[in-house]
Design an enzyme around this catalytic site. Structure first.
Site, mmCIF file in Angstrom:
data_model
loop_
_atom_site.group_PDB
_atom_site.id
_atom_site.type_symbol
_atom_site.label_atom_id
_atom_site.label_comp_id
_atom_site.label_asym_id
_atom_site.label_seq_id
_atom_site.Cartn_x
_atom_site.Cartn_y
_atom_site.Cartn_z
ATOM 1 N N HIS A 19 0.846 -1.196 0.000
ATOM 2 C CA HIS A 19 0.000 0.000 0.000
ATOM 3 C C HIS A 19 0.883 1.248 0.000
ATOM 4 C CE1 HIS A 19 -4.111 1.728 1.193
ATOM 5 N NE2 HIS A 19 -3.316 2.776 1.031
ATOM 6 N N HIS A 21 1.136 4.991 -2.387
ATOM 7 C CA HIS A 21 0.580 5.816 -3.458
ATOM 8 C C HIS A 21 1.701 6.523 -4.219
ATOM 9 C CE1 HIS A 21 -3.753 5.603 -2.363
ATOM 10 N NE2 HIS A 21 -3.261 5.362 -1.159
ATOM 11 N N ASP A 23 1.582 9.139 -6.120
ATOM 12 C CA ASP A 23 1.531 10.594 -5.977
ATOM 13 C C ASP A 23 1.739 11.038 -4.533
ATOM 14 O OD1 ASP A 23 -0.864 9.485 -5.224
ATOM 15 O OD2 ASP A 23 -2.132 11.013 -6.129
ATOM 16 N N GLY A 181 -9.947 7.661 -1.722
ATOM 17 C CA GLY A 181 -10.589 8.951 -1.525
ATOM 18 C C GLY A 181 -11.363 8.956 -0.221
ATOM 19 N N HIS A 208 -9.917 0.711 -0.185
ATOM 20 C CA HIS A 208 -9.695 1.533 0.994
ATOM 21 C C HIS A 208 -10.950 1.468 1.861
ATOM 22 C CE1 HIS A 208 -6.281 3.319 -1.139
ATOM 23 N NE2 HIS A 208 -5.984 4.019 -0.058
ATOM 24 N N GLU A 211 -10.567 3.220 7.342
ATOM 25 C CA GLU A 211 -9.487 4.148 7.696
ATOM 26 C C GLU A 211 -10.077 5.303 8.501
ATOM 27 O OE1 GLU A 211 -5.979 6.836 5.562
ATOM 28 O OE2 GLU A 211 -7.601 6.009 4.342
ATOM 29 N N ASP A 300 1.950 3.969 2.811
ATOM 30 C CA ASP A 300 0.842 4.798 2.334
ATOM 31 C C ASP A 300 1.366 5.947 1.471
ATOM 32 O OD1 ASP A 300 -1.784 5.457 1.912
ATOM 33 O OD2 ASP A 300 -2.092 6.397 3.854
#
Length: 364
Positions: A19, A21, A23, A181, A208, A211, A300
């Site tokens: 996991h 990202h 970006d 998101g 996701h 969380e 993350d």
């Protein structure tokens, strides 16, 4: 005698990341360079150290929504093929230097088409970047295999399109699909069409869930959508109580998640930043690991969280007094849970992970 657990020795241990990202993992210096090259004018500062500090301070807001706002800047400079290739290449290099031997890195193609790239072109650029970065790492004597997860945004309406893209590229190191998101108000069941399509195509996906939102999000992700893994899943602890003797009692959903060995993609530092946990020492990962859930450790967003796999594992070892056996357990959990054919997972476990930890256990 085993090697002592330090940042340096933990960095040398083989690690698996599920996991992360794309970006959320740019180098601060690269972000500044790309902003200059692409004409992006909205960075809060162009000083490398100050920019890294700004991201970290913004991330420690206790709010997932505020945390997600920081991505405006990284996504803003990742709108050309050249930028995507550079970011992906550096991602592979940075992970390899951190001792990661297998990674599934995710990105949302729909966020990178503002300057005319097609969805497929964004995917191809990232894959080309991973390939280039892995080659650089190999030249340094570092082994890494990086695969891609395609993310759809849960507040948008392109999930079926992104799911079809994941299937289209499944033989080119696209490992599967994800939605991400803000959770509140955007349940995974809004994207049921995409998940039903993926299941018909025998494709893998993670969601996701759990969380910033609680058990209903996890329940929908598993029972309605059929998720193979849970992105974070930290709120599963809301379904665990304690009896008078202080012993944990699992509710039906928690029991189901544990019984089915559904992997939890946990990211301790990020979870503290978004308010999902009060501190590393109080993170539910300690309880969930003790109860033998399929727990994995992840970064993350390395830029926003100012973390690496090494720093995450070091923090956990210090907070919970873990030894090499527990760090190997987290790593094997992650490799078992990878969206990779069984024989390939087994080969990495037997020829890379176990020998790597054996060397550390016998080093002293």
């Amino acid at each position: 005698m085993p090697a002592p657990l330090t940042s340096e020795t933990i960095r040398s241990a083989p690690k698996v990341l599920l996991h992360d990202h794309l970006d959320g993992g740019l180098r601060a210096a690269t972000l500044i360079d790309l902003a200059e090259q692409t004409g992006y004018r909205d960075l809060p500062t162009t000083d490398v150290a100050d920019l890294a500090r700004w991201f970290s301070e913004s991330a420690y807001s206790g709010s997932l929504e505020r945390y997600l706002e920081t991505f405006t800047h990284t996504v803003g400079v990742m709108q050309t093929r050249e930028a995507l290739i550079r970011v992906a290449s550096e991602c592979a290099q940075d992970l390899a230097a951190d001792g990661v031997v297998y990674a599934e890195v995710r990105f949302a193609p729909e966020l990178h088409v503002e300057q005319g790239l097609s969805l497929a072109e964004t995917v191809q650029a990232v894959l080309d970047g991973f390939r280039a970065g892995s080659a650089v790492a190999a030249d340094r004597g570092e082994f890494i295999r990086v695969r891609l997860l395609l993310t759809a945004m849960r507040h948008a309406a392109r999930s079926r399109e992104i799911a079809e893209l994941a299937v289209q590229f499944r033989d080119q190191e696209v490992a599967g699909f994800d939605i991400a998101g803000a959770e509140a108000g955007f349940p995974p069941t809004r994207h049921l069409d995409a998940f039903e399509y993926l299941r018909r195509e025998n494709a893998h996906f993670t969601i996701h869930a759990g969380e910033a939102f609680g058990l209903p999000s996890i329940w929908e992700a598993i029972q309605w959508c059929g998720a193979d893994r849970l992105g974070h899943g930290v709120r599963i602890v809301d379904d665990i109580s304690f009896d008078r003797a202080g012993e944990p009692v699992l509710g039906r959903l928690a029991q189901y998640v544990r019984d089915r060995r559904i992997p939890l993609e946990m990211a301790p530092t990020s979870n503290v930043q978004t308010g999902a946990a009060a501190s590393i020492a109080e993170h539910p990962i300690g309880l969930l690991a003790r109860l033998q859930f399929r727990v994995t450790v992840n970064t993350d967003n390395r830029l926003m969280s100012g973390c690496t796999m090494t720093s995450e594992m070091t923090a956990l070892a210090q907070a919970f007094d873990y030894g090499w056996d527990r760090l190997q357990w987290f790593t094997v959990n992650a490799m078992k849970s990878a969206f990779l054919p069984f024989d390939e997972r087994l080969e990495i476990i037997e020829t890379v992970i176990k020998p790597g930890y054996r060397r550390l256990l016998e080093q002293g």
